[in-house]
Enzyme design. Structure first.
Site, mmCIF file in Angstrom:
data_model
loop_
_atom_site.group_PDB
_atom_site.id
_atom_site.type_symbol
_atom_site.label_atom_id
_atom_site.label_comp_id
_atom_site.label_asym_id
_atom_site.label_seq_id
_atom_site.Cartn_x
_atom_site.Cartn_y
_atom_site.Cartn_z
ATOM 1 C CG ASP A 1 -2.099 0.908 1.074
ATOM 2 O OD1 ASP A 1 -2.376 1.331 -0.071
ATOM 3 O OD2 ASP A 1 -2.744 1.217 2.086
ATOM 4 C CG HIS B 1 -0.465 2.030 -9.391
ATOM 5 N ND1 HIS B 1 -0.647 1.714 -8.057
ATOM 6 C CD2 HIS B 1 -1.579 2.722 -9.759
ATOM 7 C CE1 HIS B 1 -1.814 2.210 -7.652
ATOM 8 N NE2 HIS B 1 -2.395 2.827 -8.663
ATOM 9 C CG LEU C 1 9.576 -16.930 -3.341
ATOM 10 C CD1 LEU C 1 9.232 -17.018 -1.863
ATOM 11 C CD2 LEU C 1 10.088 -15.528 -3.680
HETATM 12 C C1 IPE Z 1 -1.482 0.137 -3.471
HETATM 13 O O1 IPE Z 1 -1.349 1.514 -3.501
HETATM 14 C C2 IPE Z 1 -1.695 -0.433 -4.844
HETATM 15 C C3 IPE Z 1 -3.018 -1.005 -5.103
HETATM 16 C C4 IPE Z 1 -4.040 -0.984 -4.296
HETATM 17 C C5 IPE Z 1 -3.185 -1.660 -6.377
HETATM 18 P P1 IPE Z 1 -2.608 2.497 -3.452
HETATM 19 O O2 IPE Z 1 -3.016 2.806 -4.849
HETATM 20 O O3 IPE Z 1 -3.673 1.952 -2.581
HETATM 21 O O4 IPE Z 1 -1.919 3.768 -2.819
HETATM 22 P P2 IPE Z 1 -2.570 4.824 -1.788
HETATM 23 O O5 IPE Z 1 -3.178 4.064 -0.652
HETATM 24 O O6 IPE Z 1 -3.566 5.624 -2.553
HETATM 25 O O7 IPE Z 1 -1.383 5.629 -1.348
HETATM 26 MG MG MG Z 2 -4.181 2.272 -0.598
#
Ligand code: IPE
Ligand code: MG
Length: 234
Positions: free
Chosen positions: A2, A19, A113
């Protein structure tokens, strides 16, 4: 995993670049886990709830996951890493399913793994699915209600045959589980870190394991009982 969006926002970038940066962390953590001799690593890449994000972000994420898999598969083969996917694949576009199937086939004979990619996954979804299957078996007379126990239920989940996690790591600063492996983490050790996922490195992963190694897992027993059960040196 996250914190991708907040990592990007902090830098004035759009969420999708968070991402993209997060993929680097996935590679680093897979390498660190592999080198440390970890047997199973489950990565929560896309939840059932994530389908409700803005369509453009959903499309970009699903595309990124497919492209990254293609790109990372040769490295996984070289490093003896085996890919497995858990989740509701039926919701994915055909191109993603095909790319997943190619990666699964390419890494199928790896013996190191095992990376379980949780994709279009949520724990409540899989618990409902398992319940539906068991109910159908009971209704058809294939099993008796008395035969339903924890091990039968576990064997109907997407993680059948995979040991329950020892350690759950959540990055990004939130202290919650968010529909991840709810049944399986009954006795897992939880580790929360404020580090955003794109900043998370192999060393951070090893720090989490070191923290885990200092914990006493009692599984409902007392410390004294655990001491008594320890094998003594001859
Ligand atoms: C995690 O990062 C990635 C996915 C859920 C795919 P987020 O997109 O949730 O990032 P924040 O929480 O908005 O910072
Ligand atoms: Mg998030």
């Amino acid at each position: 995993m996250d914190g991708n969006g907040r990592w990007a926002k902090k830098r004035g970038f759009d969420r999708s670049s968070g991402h993209v940066a997060g993929v680097e962390s996935v590679r680093k953590v897979i390498t660190a886990a592999s080198e440390a001799g970890v047997r199973y690593l489950t990565l929560y890449a896309f939840s059932t709830e994530n389908w409700n994000r803005p369509q453009a972000e959903v499309d970009a994420l699903i595309h990124l996951i497919a492209v990254s898999l293609e790109k990372e598969t040769p490295g996984m083969v070289t490093n003896n890493v085996r890919l497995n996917v858990i989740g509701d694949m039926a919701r994915l576009p055909r191109e993603s399913i095909e790319s997943l199937e190619r990666s699964l086939a390419a890494t199928a004979s790896s013996t190191g793994l095992q990376v379980n990619l949780a994709l279009s996954y949520s724990s409540r979804w899989e618990i409902v699915e398992a319940t539906r299957r068991i109910a159908a078996d009971v209704a058809a007379g294939r099993i008796s209600p008395d035969a339903i126990d924890e091990s039968l239920f576990s064997s109907c989940l997407t993680t059948a045959g995979i040991p329950d996690p020892d350690l759950l790591i959540r990055t990004g600063g939130d202290s919650r589980v968010s529909n991840f492996l709810l049944w399986q983490i009954a006795y897992s050790e939880l580790y929360f870190t404020p580090i955003y996922w794109p900043d998370f490195t192999g060393d951070h992963f090893l720090q989490a394991i070191a923290d885990y190694q200092h914990r006493e897992r009692r599984f409902g027993l007392t410390s004294e009982q655990l001491e008594d059960d320890k094998p003594t040196d001859k």
